[in-house]
Write a protein that holds these residues in place. Structure first.
Motif, PDB file in Angstrom:
ATOM      1  N   GLN A   1       0.830  -1.166   0.009  1.00 24.38           N
ATOM      2  CA  GLN A   1       0.137  -0.007  -0.079  1.00 24.38           C
ATOM      3  C   GLN A   1       0.913   1.174   0.155  1.00 24.38           C
ATOM      4  O   GLN A   1       0.528   2.401  -0.776  1.00 24.38           O
ATOM      5  N   LEU A   2       2.058   1.240   0.543  1.00 19.37           N
ATOM      6  CA  LEU A   2       2.862   2.309   0.437  1.00 19.37           C
ATOM      7  C   LEU A   2       3.208   2.715  -0.777  1.00 19.37           C
ATOM      8  O   LEU A   2       3.454   3.749  -1.302  1.00 19.37           O
ATOM      9  N   LEU A   3       3.884   1.605  -1.314  1.00 22.73           N
ATOM     10  CA  LEU A   3       4.417   1.644  -2.801  1.00 22.73           C
ATOM     11  C   LEU A   3       3.039   2.154  -3.621  1.00 22.73           C
ATOM     12  O   LEU A   3       3.744   2.893  -4.634  1.00 22.73           O
ATOM     13  N   ALA A   4       1.856   1.711  -3.417  1.00 22.08           N
ATOM     14  CA  ALA A   4       0.997   2.229  -4.441  1.00 22.08           C
ATOM     15  C   ALA A   4       0.968   3.572  -4.184  1.00 22.08           C
ATOM     16  O   ALA A   4       0.656   4.291  -5.128  1.00 22.08           O
ATOM     17  N   GLY A   5       0.919   3.839  -2.975  1.00 22.68           N
ATOM     18  CA  GLY A   5       0.841   5.623  -2.765  1.00 22.68           C
ATOM     19  C   GLY A   5       2.007   6.273  -3.281  1.00 22.68           C
ATOM     20  O   GLY A   5       1.490   7.311  -3.924  1.00 22.68           O
ATOM     21  N   LEU A   6       3.155   5.822  -3.352  1.00 17.49           N
ATOM     22  CA  LEU A   6       4.240   6.504  -3.923  1.00 17.49           C
ATOM     23  C   LEU A   6       4.057   6.516  -5.346  1.00 17.49           C
ATOM     24  O   LEU A   6       4.413   7.438  -6.121  1.00 17.49           O
ATOM     25  N   ALA A   7       3.411   5.414  -6.132  1.00 21.55           N
ATOM     26  CA  ALA A   7       2.971   5.565  -7.291  1.00 21.55           C
ATOM     27  C   ALA A   7       1.797   6.374  -7.756  1.00 21.55           C
ATOM     28  O   ALA A   7       1.499   6.424  -9.017  1.00 21.55           O
ATOM     29  N   GLY A   8       1.269   7.087  -6.830  1.00 21.27           N
ATOM     30  CA  GLY A   8       0.172   8.123  -7.302  1.00 21.27           C
ATOM     31  C   GLY A   8      -1.176   7.440  -6.806  1.00 21.27           C
ATOM     32  O   GLY A   8      -2.243   8.176  -6.972  1.00 21.27           O
ATOM     33  N   GLY A   9      -1.212   6.164  -6.130  1.00 22.97           N
ATOM     34  CA  GLY A   9      -2.346   5.784  -5.719  1.00 22.97           C
ATOM     35  C   GLY A   9      -2.923   6.280  -4.260  1.00 22.97           C
ATOM     36  O   GLY A   9      -2.414   7.273  -3.892  1.00 22.97           O
ATOM     37  N   PRO A  10      -3.959   5.775  -3.698  1.00 20.25           N
ATOM     38  CA  PRO A  10      -4.401   6.441  -2.318  1.00 20.25           C
ATOM     39  C   PRO A  10      -2.917   6.362  -1.359  1.00 20.25           C
ATOM     40  O   PRO A  10      -2.526   5.225  -1.483  1.00 20.25           O
ATOM     41  N   ARG A  11      -3.031   7.415  -0.528  1.00 14.69           N
ATOM     42  CA  ARG A  11      -2.159   7.149   0.529  1.00 14.69           C
ATOM     43  C   ARG A  11      -2.417   6.677   1.550  1.00 14.69           C
ATOM     44  O   ARG A  11      -3.637   6.662   2.073  1.00 14.69           O
ATOM     45  N   PRO A  12      -1.693   5.491   1.856  1.00 16.06           N
ATOM     46  CA  PRO A  12      -2.015   4.677   3.012  1.00 16.06           C
ATOM     47  C   PRO A  12      -1.979   5.281   4.467  1.00 16.06           C
ATOM     48  O   PRO A  12      -1.305   6.307   4.567  1.00 16.06           O
TER      49      PRO A  12
END
Length: 374
Positions: free
Chosen positions: A328-339
């Motif tokens: 989830q952290l990596l997804a947040g760094l990629a522009g997804g929802p911030r965990p």
């Protein structure tokens, strides 16, 4: 390009972070690649050994050098509590993102300062039990009204790592190094679950104490236990309903019993982290002669379980929850929802346990959580 990772600390949680960084993309897919750049621990020989074991390119014994490393973009902090604030503040000042274990700091003032320092950097605090598919399903059931109107939450967290009175004194017993005791170490996990289920806690009435006033020092003599082994609180949620919390790090036989009962107008949910792959659900529908609790075993229908295993009932483990957290952290760094919880959200969790401590120190006076300041 791969995201550069720096890891400070190689104990149990350090290994958990290392495994999570290595496994997140393999399990979830579609995430930014990571590069395990820099590992720090003391002594240097240990850092070099663990860097080889975990797969990090560089080993060192200077955490400031790790933060200054231009190849490090995200810093994982898994050190004792007293080091969280200086390390996190330095990393944020250097423009790094931070994944820090709980609690944020030794004092509430530490937590407030860390939240204030976050800026636009992505921060994440290690409340991995929030990622359990069984727990997230419980949250969905409550939100969908499956147990009706929620009117009581009863929660507990019990472990026995301080139950033996012959156990030597350690830094966990000293307020200047650990801060709060059972409240800060494991009580925050309970608060994280209950507030995710029921919303913010408005006020508390509490008691706390030590199971043993002193513990034997390794060099001989006795060391004073400066923080709590046990705590209990009656809590009032902002939504208007009540709850009860009990916390112990001296409960013989309990290894990781973090659980709750969610009481609603048409049913109940029961959960315990020691049986982390199942949920107990009772609803008051159907013939009375057939009503009873039913066990829900987690499976692919409870995302993201299916990313790990295609078969229900086989179960996930502690390190899988850390993998979900890292993903989830990596997804947040990629522009997804911030965990979350980020530093600001974790501050509010810690404000609750400090309110419990404040109430206990003032003979059980009701304390409003929002009024507690560091």
């Amino acid at each position: 390009m791969a995201i550069g990772i720096g890891l400070i600390g190689t104990g149990f949680m350090g290994k958990a972070h290392a495994l999570a960084w290595r496994n997140a993309n393999a399990v979830m897919g579609g995430l930014p690649a990571v590069r395990l750049v820099h590992l720090c621990d003391t002594p240097l020989e240990k850092a070099r050994e663990m860097a080889g074991q975990f797969g990090f390119e560089t080993a060192g014994d200077d955490w400031q050098a790790l933060i200054a490393d231009p190849a490090v973009e995200v810093v994982s902090i898994t050190t004792p509590n007293a080091l969280h604030r200086p390390m996190a503040e330095a990393a944020l000042a250097a423009g790094k993102h931070v994944w820090c274990e709980k609690p944020l700091g030794v004092t509430l003032a530490d937590a407030e300062a860390m939240a204030a320092a976050s800026g636009d950097r992505l921060t994440l605090v290690g409340y991995n039990y929030l990622r359990n598919p069984a727990f997230t399903h419980a949250c969905r059931l409550v939100a969908e009204g499956r147990i009706g109107r929620l009117f009581h939450l009863r929660g507990w967290v019990d472990e026995d790592y301080q139950a033996d009175e012959t156990l030597p004194w350690t830094w966990r017993c000293r307020a200047s190094e650990a801060g709060l005791g059972a409240l800060g170490d494991i009580g925050v996990h309970l608060v994280s679950l209950l507030t995710a289920l029921g919303g913010p806690i408005d006020s508390v009435v509490a008691e706390m104490g030590a199971a043993y006033a002193t513990r034997p020092l390794p060099e001989g003599g006795e060391g004073v236990v400066e923080n709590e082994d046990l705590a209990s609180a009656l809590v009032r949620f902002r939504a208007g309903f009540h709850g009860a919390l009990t916390i112990s790090r001296a409960a013989w036989g309990r290894k990781g019993s973090l659980g709750f009962e969610a009481h609603g107008s048409s049913g109940m949910i029961v959960y315990d982290q020691e049986r982390m792959n199942e949920l107990q659900l009772y609803t008051n529908d159907g013939p009375k002669s057939e009503r009873g609790f039913r066990t829900i075993l987690t499976g692919p229908e409870h995302a993201p379980y299916g990313a790990f295993c295609p078969a229900p009932g086989h179960g996930l483990g502690f390190n899988d929850l850390k993998t979900i957290e890292a993903a989830q952290l990596l997804a947040g760094l990629a522009g997804g929802p911030r965990p979350g919880p980020d530093f600001a959200e974790a501050l509010e969790i810690e404000r609750v346990v400090h309110a419990i401590a404040a109430s206990a120190r003032d003979d059980g006076r009701r304390v409003t959580v929002a009024a507690v300041r560091g």
